[in-house]
Scaffold this active site. Structure first.
Site, PDB file in Angstrom:
ATOM      1  N   CYS A  88      -5.736 -11.298   2.275  1.00 11.49           N
ATOM      2  CA  CYS A  88      -5.809 -10.418   3.442  1.00 11.49           C
ATOM      3  C   CYS A  88      -5.334 -11.214   4.641  1.00 11.49           C
ATOM      4  CB  CYS A  88      -7.248  -9.932   3.647  1.00 11.49           C
ATOM      5  SG  CYS A  88      -7.505  -8.957   5.143  1.00 11.49           S
ATOM      6  N   ASN A  89      -4.233 -10.790   5.226  1.00  6.89           N
ATOM      7  CA  ASN A  89      -3.691 -11.518   6.368  1.00  6.89           C
ATOM      8  C   ASN A  89      -4.640 -11.485   7.562  1.00  6.89           C
ATOM      9  OD1 ASN A  89      -0.607 -12.464   6.168  1.00  6.89           O
ATOM     10  ND2 ASN A  89      -0.938 -10.744   4.797  1.00  6.89           N
ATOM     11  N   THR A  90      -5.372 -10.395   7.718  1.00 10.23           N
ATOM     12  CA  THR A  90      -6.305 -10.292   8.833  1.00 10.23           C
ATOM     13  C   THR A  90      -7.404 -11.337   8.717  1.00 10.23           C
ATOM     14  OG1 THR A  90      -5.852  -7.912   9.041  1.00 10.23           O
ATOM     15  CG2 THR A  90      -7.859  -8.741  10.063  1.00 10.23           C
ATOM     16  N   ASP A 136      -9.479  -9.011  -0.945  1.00 11.72           N
ATOM     17  CA  ASP A 136      -8.734  -8.333   0.112  1.00 11.72           C
ATOM     18  C   ASP A 136      -9.612  -7.216   0.659  1.00 11.72           C
ATOM     19  OD1 ASP A 136      -6.567  -7.622   1.784  1.00 11.72           O
ATOM     20  OD2 ASP A 136      -5.868  -6.128   0.353  1.00 11.72           O
ATOM     21  N   SER A 137      -9.204  -6.674   1.797  1.00 12.15           N
ATOM     22  CA  SER A 137      -9.945  -5.566   2.379  1.00 12.15           C
ATOM     23  C   SER A 137      -9.842  -4.295   1.533  1.00 12.15           C
ATOM     24  CB  SER A 137      -9.423  -5.283   3.788  1.00 12.15           C
ATOM     25  OG  SER A 137      -8.045  -4.991   3.756  1.00 12.15           O
ATOM     26  N   GLU A 191       0.279   3.140   0.226  1.00  9.57           N
ATOM     27  CA  GLU A 191      -0.787   3.659  -0.627  1.00  9.57           C
ATOM     28  C   GLU A 191      -0.489   5.074  -1.118  1.00  9.57           C
ATOM     29  OE1 GLU A 191      -4.708   3.196   0.879  1.00  9.57           O
ATOM     30  OE2 GLU A 191      -4.558   1.010   0.994  1.00  9.57           O
ATOM     31  N   TYR A 234      -9.397  -3.650   7.409  1.00  9.48           N
ATOM     32  CA  TYR A 234      -9.944  -4.695   8.271  1.00  9.48           C
ATOM     33  C   TYR A 234      -9.119  -4.850   9.549  1.00  9.48           C
ATOM     34  CZ  TYR A 234     -12.984  -6.603   4.533  1.00  9.48           C
ATOM     35  OH  TYR A 234     -13.945  -6.787   3.571  1.00  9.48           O
ATOM     36  N   GLY A 235      -7.869  -4.439   9.496  1.00  6.40           N
ATOM     37  CA  GLY A 235      -6.949  -4.701  10.597  1.00  6.40           C
ATOM     38  C   GLY A 235      -7.316  -4.020  11.903  1.00  6.40           C
ATOM     39  N   CYS A 255       1.546  -8.676   5.685  1.00 12.16           N
ATOM     40  CA  CYS A 255       0.473  -7.838   5.148  1.00 12.16           C
ATOM     41  C   CYS A 255       0.764  -7.654   3.672  1.00 12.16           C
ATOM     42  CB  CYS A 255       0.434  -6.486   5.859  1.00 12.16           C
ATOM     43  SG  CYS A 255      -0.722  -5.294   5.129  1.00 12.16           S
ATOM     44  N   THR A 256      -0.263  -7.763   2.838  1.00 18.41           N
ATOM     45  CA  THR A 256      -0.010  -7.741   1.396  1.00 18.41           C
ATOM     46  C   THR A 256       0.326  -6.354   0.861  1.00 18.41           C
ATOM     47  OG1 THR A 256      -2.425  -7.760   1.119  1.00 18.41           O
ATOM     48  CG2 THR A 256      -1.256  -9.840   0.772  1.00 18.41           C
ATOM     49  N   HIS A 257       0.224  -5.319   1.690  1.00 19.74           N
ATOM     50  CA  HIS A 257       0.746  -4.009   1.295  1.00 19.74           C
ATOM     51  C   HIS A 257       2.274  -3.980   1.344  1.00 19.74           C
ATOM     52  CE1 HIS A 257      -3.313  -2.330   1.839  1.00 19.74           C
ATOM     53  NE2 HIS A 257      -2.873  -1.206   1.316  1.00 19.74           N
TER      54      HIS A 257
END
Length: 270
Positions: free
Chosen positions: A75-77, A12-13, A155, A44-45, A187-189
């Protein structure tokens, strides 16, 4: 040579992909996991597609050093803009992206064909979810909304903070007026904020956690290829980052909901 004992590589980013690690540990506790978080270059987004493709290639090469049997793009991006780069960089290994898994599960679960998607600016602007959903269900209506503030709020651990709820209500309002019955956390967040999001959407909207969706896809793919681990003991994930390992440790405890302090290895992206 791929074998059931080979690890699953996840990248992931930054730290959002730890929700995929958590989902994998829950569903496939016997699998060994190698996780790389590109914490030096997150997010990355907000980057261009050219830059995202370069990062995706470099991230994949880092995982390839550990001879994985499967690579998961957490990472969805990257899933939206550079899936083919990862496939071309992985020497024929199977590759799964969270975007495709989330889109597929949304199509499976929707009842009225009205699907909401939230994600980073890059993911939403790419229109990748709408295209993926449209290819599976041409009659589906997709409503998308970028939610850039969700990442820093997650975060910071502001999971139950009033400010987070106020921002979430603002973001989600324009989706809910379209009578969506399914919402993809693109988004994985975002799964960190899932309880609050569910409180706002109400019980009639099905929440699609792309981390859980890709873990389900991984189990199916590994089983079909005879690559499910036969180990009887669980091992902690091997964690790699490109910067700030101490901060990553603290966020790991938040995302994995654990008090354990993991070992984190610092690696270069060159």
């Amino acid at each position: 040579m791929l074998s059931p004992d080979s690890p699953v590589g996840i990248f992931d980013s930054g730290i959002g992909g730890l929700t995929v690690v958590r989902a994998m540990q829950s569903l496939l506790p016997s699998e060994r996991i190698i996780y790389f978080g590109d914490t030096a270059r997150v997010p990355y987004g907000t980057k261009s597609q050219v830059t995202i493709c370069r990062y995706a290639h470099e991230d994949t090469r880092i995982l390839m050093r550990h001879q994985p049997k499967l690579i998961i793009i957490a990472c969805n991006t990257v899933s939206a803009l550079a899936l083919n780069v990862v496939e071309n960089s992985s020497n024929g290994l199977p590759v799964l992206g969270v975007l495709e898994a989330g889109a597929g599960l949304a199509v499976e679960r929707t009842r009225n064909g009205r699907i909401g998607v939230i994600g980073t600016q890059a993911t939403i602007c790419s229109n990748a979810y709408a295209c993926a959903i449209g290819s599976m269900a041409p009659d589906a209506e997709v409503y998308s909304r970028a939610c850039p503030l969700f990442v820093p709020l997650a975060e910071e651990g502001f999971i139950d903070h009033p400010a987070t709820k106020m921002i979430a209500e603002e973001y989600l309002e324009e989706l809910l007026v379209h009578d969506i019955d399914t919402l993809v956390l693109g988004c994985t967040h975002y799964p960190i904020l899932k309880a609050m999001i569910r409180e706002i959407t109400g019980p009639d909207v099905t929440i699609i956690d792309s981390a859980e969706a890709v873990a389900e896809s991984a189990r199916t793919m590994l089983a079909e290829r005879g690559l499910l681990s036969t180990a009887t003991e669980t091992t902690p994930p091997h964690l790699l980052v490109s910067d700030l390992p101490q901060k990553f440790q603290s966020l790991y405890r938040l995302f994995l909901r654990t008090s354990e302090v993991p070992d984190v290895e610092l690696v270069g992206t060159e």
